[in-house]
Enzyme design. Structure first.
Site, mmCIF file in Angstrom:
data_model
loop_
_atom_site.group_PDB
_atom_site.id
_atom_site.type_symbol
_atom_site.label_atom_id
_atom_site.label_comp_id
_atom_site.label_asym_id
_atom_site.label_seq_id
_atom_site.Cartn_x
_atom_site.Cartn_y
_atom_site.Cartn_z
ATOM 1 N N TYR A 1 40.210 40.353 51.501
ATOM 2 C CA TYR A 1 40.108 39.130 50.567
ATOM 3 C C TYR A 1 39.088 38.643 51.226
ATOM 4 C CZ TYR A 1 40.771 36.106 45.897
ATOM 5 O OH TYR A 1 40.475 35.414 45.789
ATOM 6 N N LYS B 1 35.299 36.848 50.560
ATOM 7 C CA LYS B 1 34.920 36.338 50.057
ATOM 8 C C LYS B 1 33.819 34.892 51.068
ATOM 9 C CE LYS B 1 36.746 36.233 46.480
ATOM 10 N NZ LYS B 1 36.227 36.798 44.636
#
Length: 291
Positions: A156, A160
């Site tokens: 994650y 990002k």
């Protein structure tokens, strides 16, 4: 009565059947835009389409925005409404509870990268040329404070971080074509930020000192998504004409921004007149730097 800032615009919003993406779609409709929504769950797409249609002109496409065929459907569907002026990428999935570099599977890694980063690339690759041809457009990508490492995990935050870097690169490339590219690190109450798994995760990060007290307090009581959705709508509007290559954050009544990355000189000497640094010299330079 305030003017509708996006009247006559056509927007594509990925990951827009729930949570932040859904709130963003609603905010764009409130400002007069026609909106193409998208999500992977057919039932959720149908439900969101029915409810949002009460606000304005809405079309829908089912499927992952990382899939080239789905992106082609987004282009075709949006084309029926007009020229796409706005692209907002909100698609994404949560990292499995407790995931770290010590436990994440290659499959989970690829799913996270695809959902967040590849989907952003795929839609930008599809719509940026159309915008460039017309000399205008606004792209808003969804990043996360996770890219700084404050929420742990692996896939994650890496995805990002990739979205942040892609945003900077696209802003530099597309500025001359009249296209603005920015990113938002949103905080909001969604499926990804509620429930026992999320609460346990936040508590554990705070206990380990990864999450500071202020971030912990904000993460423990996130605001409704409608608040941060207005930030996306602003960045899509002509009010943000002079803003590109920026990463902003928003949650409830809070608005913030990240300074653009900048390299700082720590040490220098002419390599033509000196040998390579010794390890001790590098240690003295780097450890003596207070930044």
């Amino acid at each position: 009565m305030s003017p509708l800032r996006l009247s006559g615009s056509v927007a594509v919003v990925t990951g827009s059947t729930r949570g932040i993406g859904r709130a963003v779609a609603a905010a764009l409709l409130d400002e007069g835009a026609a909106v193409v929504i998208n999500g992977r769950d057919p039932e959720a797409v149908a439900r969101a389409h029915e409810e949002l249609a009460a606000q304005g002109q809405v079309a829908a496409v089912v499927g992952s925005a990382a899939d080239p065929d789905v992106v082609a459907q987004l282009q075709a569907t949006a084309g029926e409404l007009g020229d796409v002026d706005i692209l907002i990428n909100c698609a994404g999935i949560v990292e499995p509870p407790g995931s770290s570099i010590l436990s994440i599977t290659p499959e989970d890694w690829h799913d996270l990268i695809a959902s967040h980063l590849t989907s952003t690339f795929a839609t930008c690759r599809a719509f940026a040329p159309e915008m460039a041809q017309r000399g205008r457009g606004a792209i808003v990508n969804t990043a996360s404070h996770a890219f700084t490492g404050v929420f742990a995990g692996t896939g994650y935050p890496a995805a990002k971080g990739g979205v942040v870097s892609l945003t900077y690169a696209l802003a530099a490339e597309l500025r001359e074509h009249g296209i603005r590219v920015n990113a938002v690190c949103p905080g909001a109450e969604t499926r990804m930020s509620t429930g026992s798994d999320y609460s346990d995760h936040i508590e554990e990060l705070h206990r380990r000192g990864i999450l500071d007290d202020l971030t912990y307090a904000g993460a423990s009581a996130p605001a409704p998504a409608a608040y941060v959705a207005r930030l996306y709508a602003f960045l899509a509007s002509d009010l943000a004409t002079d803003l590109t290559g920026r990463v902003f954050s928003g949650s409830g009544g809070y608005l913030g921004g990240f300074s653009p990355p900048a390299e700082k000189l720590i040490a220098w000497r002419d390599h033509g007149a000196h040998p390579p640094y010794t390890l001790d010299e590098i240690a003295a330079a780097l450890k003596g730097d207070s930044s």
